[in-house]
Design a protein around this motif. Sequence first.
Motif, PDB file in Angstrom:
ATOM      1  N   LYS A 125       0.832  -1.202   0.000  1.00 19.11           N
ATOM      2  CA  LYS A 125       0.000   0.000   0.000  1.00 19.11           C
ATOM      3  C   LYS A 125       0.872   1.260   0.000  1.00 19.11           C
ATOM      4  CE  LYS A 125      -3.703   2.251   2.645  1.00 19.11           C
ATOM      5  NZ  LYS A 125      -2.987   3.469   3.023  1.00 19.11           N
ATOM      6  N   GLU A 129       1.040   3.863  -3.143  1.00 14.56           N
ATOM      7  CA  GLU A 129       0.613   5.226  -2.822  1.00 14.56           C
ATOM      8  C   GLU A 129       1.703   6.221  -3.158  1.00 14.56           C
ATOM      9  OE1 GLU A 129      -1.589   7.562   0.863  1.00 14.56           O
ATOM     10  OE2 GLU A 129      -0.507   5.695   1.241  1.00 14.56           O
ATOM     11  N   PHE A 134      -2.939   5.910  -5.993  1.00 15.00           N
ATOM     12  CA  PHE A 134      -4.139   6.182  -5.215  1.00 15.00           C
ATOM     13  C   PHE A 134      -4.592   7.636  -5.323  1.00 15.00           C
ATOM     14  CE2 PHE A 134      -2.416   2.890  -1.949  1.00 15.00           C
ATOM     15  CZ  PHE A 134      -2.554   1.890  -2.902  1.00 15.00           C
ATOM     16  N   ASN A 239      -5.212  -8.056  -3.262  1.00 12.88           N
ATOM     17  CA  ASN A 239      -4.068  -7.293  -2.765  1.00 12.88           C
ATOM     18  C   ASN A 239      -2.824  -7.556  -3.594  1.00 12.88           C
ATOM     19  OD1 ASN A 239      -5.469  -6.147  -0.555  1.00 12.88           O
ATOM     20  ND2 ASN A 239      -5.239  -8.041   0.607  1.00 12.88           N
ATOM     21  N   GLU A 241      -0.084  -6.932  -6.553  1.00 10.90           N
ATOM     22  CA  GLU A 241       0.480  -5.738  -7.172  1.00 10.90           C
ATOM     23  C   GLU A 241       0.154  -5.653  -8.657  1.00 10.90           C
ATOM     24  OE1 GLU A 241       4.797  -3.468  -7.801  1.00 10.90           O
ATOM     25  OE2 GLU A 241       4.642  -5.240  -6.505  1.00 10.90           O
ATOM     26  N   ILE A 266      -6.134  -3.601  -1.698  1.00 11.02           N
ATOM     27  CA  ILE A 266      -5.356  -2.695  -2.552  1.00 11.02           C
ATOM     28  C   ILE A 266      -6.177  -2.280  -3.770  1.00 11.02           C
ATOM     29  CG2 ILE A 266      -3.297  -2.515  -3.985  1.00 11.02           C
ATOM     30  CD1 ILE A 266      -2.708  -2.402  -1.024  1.00 11.02           C
ATOM     31  N   PHE A 269      -8.235   0.875  -3.270  1.00 12.07           N
ATOM     32  CA  PHE A 269      -7.534   2.155  -3.328  1.00 12.07           C
ATOM     33  C   PHE A 269      -7.203   2.546  -4.771  1.00 12.07           C
ATOM     34  CE2 PHE A 269      -6.428   0.442   0.913  1.00 12.07           C
ATOM     35  CZ  PHE A 269      -6.968   1.449   1.685  1.00 12.07           C
ATOM     36  N   CYS A 270      -7.010   1.550  -5.642  1.00 11.12           N
ATOM     37  CA  CYS A 270      -6.652   1.843  -7.034  1.00 11.12           C
ATOM     38  C   CYS A 270      -7.866   2.175  -7.899  1.00 11.12           C
ATOM     39  CB  CYS A 270      -5.912   0.649  -7.648  1.00 11.12           C
ATOM     40  SG  CYS A 270      -4.308   0.314  -6.886  1.00 11.12           S
TER      41      CYS A 270
END
Length: 445
Positions: A125, A129, A134, A239, A241, A266, A269-270
Amino acid sequence: MNTMFDSSNPASAPRVWEVGALCHAIGDALQARFNPVAVRGEISGFSRAASGHCYFNLKDAGGQIRCAMFRRNAEQMGFYPRDGELVEVRGRLGVYEQRGDLQLVVEQLQRAGQGAWFEQFLRLKAKLEAEGLFDTARKRPLSTMPRGIGVVTSLGAAALHDVVTALRRRVPHIPVVIVPALVQGAQAPQSLVDALQKMYLLAQSGQGQEADLAQKSPLIDCILLVRGGGSMEDLWAFNDEQLARTVVQSPVPLISGVGHETDFTIADFCADLRAPTPTAAAELVAQPRELWLGALDLLQDRLESAVQRVLDRSAQRLDLAAQRLGRPSEQLSRNHLQLARQAQRLRHAMLFKLQRMTQNQQALQAQLPQSLQRRLEQQKQGLERMDLRLQLLDPRLVLQRGYALLTDTKGKPVTQIKQAPPGAALKAQLADGAVDVVVTQPRLL
């Protein structure tokens, strides 16, 4: 032999403590002996105060201890603890002096056995970020009326049923394209990436083929990435990548609806927007049909009123022009001709304006009731009748019925016999020309 406290012997008397001082001393002893401390146990009586602080008990078969977690630490939790959940906490043991209770001030809290996973989650994260994945600046607004909705999830998931049910209830007219993917297990991250990339191709081209129907897919204006609730292990695929980097590449707004309201991944947030549940994700892109039908009814009323005002003003202008017509003469004919040209231009302008209004309201036109179309036709017929009435006032029609317009040599109309004495030279205007005449014998009627 029983030993009793002898108040007469000062050497045998214990120290007399103030209550607060004793609690403070016990706290110091606990601090020196145990802290920092890590404890595993089951949550009981969890609550979050309006201040943001959390209070609960941590217990097992052998005992329980009161715990407090202040807001600054509670905000760092990636989940909402539930009663009965086995967790591991790190903090400092002390005494809550106001009540004299043993208390554990929790600084970190995580599900038992998932500490390494949570640390991995936090590291990824922080990395993404820092790269700007994000950033709110790259988040796109949703379309208020999508032409098509894409859904990526498992065909056997309850989330798919919830999403389809919500869309069918709210927007049954909007097509839905489903690209299946695994949502749990070691193969799930790559499966989700492949499904999203396929959905992106459909969204970019609008020319994809549905697997079973072999028909062209609709244009897709938004994508839903959804999965129902579960444990951290169940949701771990979201989560990944590579999946996170694929989510931010979406050519259209993407909504993540993974897990329950307290679950964060994750992918959340994306995404352009995070929904607390799969059903909520569907509702965000599906404004109820009744809302749009109400808006169309309002636009219909406004359009009808605007057209009626245009027609009324045009009718008034024609009536005013007709009232200004005076005695038949050559000048009157020219005025009438000019008025006819103005009326023709007005009709063309009205038709052009109506056409423009129709072009700008194609979506509304499909919803216009037949009553409005009949109303427009009636107004058009009324306008044609007004034009016919205006034509009937043309003095040339009178001349064509055998009448003539008499004028003297100065062009002044002759309307009385006293204006035509014997021998007077006059001019008679006929339908197709004019003749010169001489008065021989006036006769009274």
